[in-house]
Design an enzyme around this catalytic site. Sequence first.
Site, short mmCIF file in Angstrom:
data_model
loop_
_atom_site.label_atom_id
_atom_site.label_comp_id
_atom_site.label_asym_id
_atom_site.label_seq_id
_atom_site.Cartn_x
_atom_site.Cartn_y
_atom_site.Cartn_z
CE LYS A 70 -4.19 -1.90 2.10
NZ LYS A 70 -5.19 -1.76 3.17
CG ASP A 106 -8.72 0.03 2.77
OD1 ASP A 106 -9.61 -0.78 2.44
OD2 ASP A 106 -7.51 -0.21 2.68
N GLY A 127 -2.25 -1.05 15.84
CA GLY A 127 -1.66 -1.24 14.53
C GLY A 127 -1.16 0.08 13.98
N GLY A 129 0.09 0.18 10.30
CA GLY A 129 0.34 -0.01 8.87
C GLY A 129 -0.55 0.84 8.00
N GLY A 130 -0.66 0.43 6.73
CA GLY A 130 -1.43 1.21 5.77
C GLY A 130 -2.89 1.33 6.13
CG MET A 131 -6.93 -1.17 7.46
SD MET A 131 -7.90 -0.59 6.04
CE MET A 131 -9.55 -0.61 6.74
#
Length: 273
Positions: A70, A106, A127, A129-131
Site C-alpha cells: 500500500k 478503505d 496497529g 500499517g497502511g490500513m
Amino acid sequence: MKPMIGRDTRLCMSLSARPGNFGTRFHNRLYELTGLDFVYKSFSTTDLPGAIAGIRALDIRGSAVSMPFKEAVIPLLDGLAATAGAIDSVNTIVNDDGVLTGHNTDYGAVVDLIADIDRAMPFVVQGAGGMAKAVAAALRDGGFRNGTIVARNETAGRILAHRYGYEWVSDIQAVSGPVPLLVNVTPLGMTGRDADVLAFPAAMIAACEIAFDVVQYPIETPFVRAAAAAGKRCITGAEVATLQAVQQFILYTGVEPDAAQVAEAAAWARANS
C-alpha cells in the site's frame, strides 16, 4: 446479461502478498449482475515494479492493492487522489489510458462505518500499517479527538499518532481505564498463524462498547466473538471489505450498483470464498 469474455473485455485485478477470494468473487458477481464486460483476477507478486509496469503496458483498467504494497506502490504511480494523498497509502489503482492514479477506498469505508458513533468516545487503534492510516485519518476527520495508537514499532507508531493528533504507546497493557471503542488493525485473529490470538485483553473487551476489527478472514475473529458474546456492538472486516470494494467497482466501471446487487454479490462471494 454479461457478455462472454472477448477482445473488448476489460481486466481488473488485485495485488496482495496473501490473495483471498472475496474481492475476486465479489467484483465478478457484480459484473454479472450489472451486465458489464469486465473480468477480475487476483495476483501475488515479488516484483512490484514489474507488476505495475504490466498494468500500464497491458491497459489493465484497475487494481486493488493490499498488504504489503500500500505504501511501496506510491512512487510507481503517476499521481494520487485526495483519499490516498492525505494518508500516503494506496489500496486502489485506476488506469486512465496509461496514467495510473492511486486511491484509498478503505478510508471511505471506515468513514461510513463510524458515521453514527459518538465523537466524544475515547478509542484505541492497535496497529500502524497502511490500513491503520486509513482508520486514524477517518477517525480524525470524523471529529474523534481522544485516541491512542498502540504499536510495537515505535517509529511507525509515533509517526502515525503525531500525524493525526493522538497518543502512542508500545503495549496495550499501558492503556489505562475503560476504552469504549476498540479497533484492531493488525493481523491478530486472521486466518493463519495468528488465528487464535485475541487482539485485546478480555478485560478491555468486557469494558468496551464497540468492537471494530478490520480482519476480513475469518469474519468472526476471536476479538469479534468475544465482544459479541459480551453483548457489544461489532463492526467487522467483512463490512469494510464490502464497502471499499463497492467504491473500487465504481471507480473502475463508472457504474453504481444498487443495494440489492451489492448485498447479493457480497453474500455470493462469502458463500463461495
